[in-house]
Design an enzyme around this catalytic site. Structure first.
Site, PDB file in Angstrom:
ATOM      1  N   LYS A 125       0.876  -1.420  -0.068  1.00  0.00           N
ATOM      2  CA  LYS A 125       0.104  -0.081  -0.040  1.00  0.00           C
ATOM      3  C   LYS A 125       0.853   1.285  -0.018  1.00  0.00           C
ATOM      4  CE  LYS A 125      -4.443   0.673   0.417  1.00  0.00           C
ATOM      5  NZ  LYS A 125      -5.441  -0.377  -0.074  1.00  0.00           N
TER       6      LYS A 125
HETATM    7  N1  GLU Z   1      -7.081  -0.157  -3.581  1.00  0.00           N
HETATM    8  C1  GLU Z   1      -7.829  -1.366  -3.757  1.00  0.00           C
HETATM    9  C2  GLU Z   1      -7.872  -2.148  -2.577  1.00  0.00           C
HETATM   10  O1  GLU Z   1      -7.747  -1.786  -1.424  1.00  0.00           O
HETATM   11  C3  GLU Z   1      -7.379  -2.038  -5.130  1.00  0.00           C
HETATM   12  C4  GLU Z   1      -5.945  -2.494  -5.053  1.00  0.00           C
HETATM   13  C5  GLU Z   1      -5.499  -3.010  -6.081  1.00  0.00           C
HETATM   14  O2  GLU Z   1      -6.223  -3.345  -7.247  1.00  0.00           O
HETATM   15  O3  GLU Z   1      -4.210  -3.285  -6.394  1.00  0.00           O
HETATM   16  O4  GLU Z   1      -8.220  -3.563  -2.706  1.00  0.00           O
END
Ligand code: GLU
Length: 435
Positions: A125
């Site tokens: 993240k």
């Molecule tokens: N931000 C989204 C999540 O929390 C998608 C993450 C992604 O597709 O890599 O799942």
């Protein structure tokens, strides 16, 4: 300079006393579930230590020249929690509340989420602590490009693949892809997902998280022998997740009685007309000035009389303070970390069926995986193919989590953690320890 004013967020994040602040530490929230699941799995002590530690935490300074000529410096983060199963995967958020602790917890959740739906990614993240609503488009572009170049060593289709998250979108992904490609001296589409379709994005990606929420809610209703038709749904958050979930649930025959955004919520016990509301929001307007419904606060929405509650906004909206007032039979966690560990206990005692975030909102990263596969193959699928493959994965993951929970006599959240930890641990055992 174009800026949008940001309504007061206090309704979503009320003033906290210190006990509540401790309850809401996202890393502690993740760890307390991890510890319990690891204990139920009798995870060996060495692996337990490995899986509790983030692999890599990057903090960078992000200086930009503002439109008025001033220089401002923001702080950016990227955390790779665990990459044993594949390249790190996870979104990038722009928000004032971004901290290292929050990003680390969210990176861990991504690790478990990718394992729950069994896609070959690890978890990551990222975020920049800033208020995007006080920044012009050009300033946002400068922040995005400077942040991307600051973390460029970690990025790459085989190492770390960002995606949209809170307050980021396709346009931000396009800037990241372009910045990375300029450094590499050739176009690399697979370095991010959630891109515009014109430049290697996948059909169905934008809707995927909301679609996944609809699919697992449908499966939960089936399991609880509750009808789909007329089921009353309340949805907190009307962004990319909440608004799509609302539309798809309405299409299935459910009655969406309440939705909200940062400005507040709207309520109609007979069911809202989602198409009208979407139209209203498309003109960049907030729900607080929607005319055709009663107005409620975000706090009231959480405890509304309904069958399904979908928290699809931010962390920590269901806490020990309001969990006992919840009337919904099912909670489908569209957001990451909307429920604290203390609230889990209250909900379980009250028989609320919680579809945990790492399962409920995994549709997004699942279609991110499809996008990455399509980019690498240079061959693109039609939308039906994307949606059918997403449905297959979500339904199977729901079954696997429910059967893990059933076998161990635990709730779905711990079932999902156990399934995920087991999958990540299995790869660690096979790979062994490099020394
Ligand atoms: N931000 C989204 C999540 O929390 C998608 C993450 C992604 O597709 O890599 O799942």
């Amino acid at each position: 300079m174009t800026t949008a004013s940001r309504p007061n967020q206090d309704v979503i994040r009320p003033d906290k006393d210190s006990a509540l602040l401790a309850e809401e530490n996202p890393f502690e929230a993740m760890m307390s579930r991890f510890d319990y699941a690891a204990q139920r799995l009798s995870l060996d002590p060495g692996l337990y230590k490995v899986l509790r530690a983030p692999e890599k935490q990057i903090i960078v300074s992000v200086p930009i020249v503002r439109d008025n000529g001033d220089v401002d410096v923001y702080t950016g983060y990227r955390v790779l929690y665990n990459t044993s199963r594949g390249p790190a995967k996870g979104g990038i958020r722009f928000d004032t509340a971004v901290t290292l602790d929050e990003v680390t917890a969210l990176a861990a959740w991504m690790t478990w989420k990718c394992a729950v739906v069994n896609i070959p990614f690890g978890g990551a993240k990222g975020g920049v602590a800033c208020d995007p609503f006080q920044l012009s488009n050009l300033e946002l572009e400068r922040i995005t490009r400077r942040y991307t170049s600051a973390i460029i060593e970690t990025l790459g289709p085989d190492s770390d693949v960002p995606a949209p998250d809170v307050n980021t979108n396709e346009r931000v992904m396009a800037w990241i892809m372009d910045t990375y490609s300029m450094h590499k001296r050739h176009t690399v589409t697979a370095v991010v997902t959630g891109k515009p379709v014109e430049m290697g994005g996948s059909l169905g990606r934008r809707e995927a998280t909301g679609r996944g929420c609809m699919l697992v809610t449908r499966e939960a209703l089936k399991r609880l022998r509750m009808p789909v038709e007329g089921t009353r749904v309340a949805i907190q958050g009307f962004g990319n997740v909440g608004s799509v979930a609302a539309q798809l649930m309405e299409n299935l025959g459910m009655r969406v009685v309440a939705v909200s955004d940062k400005s507040g919520g709207i309520y109609n016990p007979e069911g809202l007309r989602i198409r009208d509301i979407l139209q209203h929001c498309r003109q960049r307007r907030f729900l607080s000035d929607y005319k055709d419904a009663d107005h409620i606060t975000n706090a009231e929405l959480i405890t509304l009389d309904c069958d399904v509650l979908v928290p699809a906004a931010m962390e920590n909206v269901i806490t020990s303070h309001n969990a006992k007032e919840i009337k919904a039979r099912i909670i489908c966690e569209g957001a990451n970390g909307p429920t604290t560990a203390n609230a889990d206990k209250i909900l379980e005692a009250n028989g609320v069926f919680v579809i945990p975030d790492i399962l409920a909102n995994a549709g997004g990263v699942t279609v991110s995986y499809f996008e990455w596969v399509q980019d690498r193959a240079g061959y693109f699928w039609d939308e039906d193919t994307v949606n059918q493959r997403l449905e297959r994965i979500m339904v199977e993951a729901f079954e696997e989590v429910a059967s893990m929970a059933g076998r161990h006599g635990i709730n779905l959240r711990i079932g999902a953690y156990m399934l995920a930890i087991e999958r990540v641990a299995a790869v660690h055992r096979l790979r062994g320890m490099y020394a």
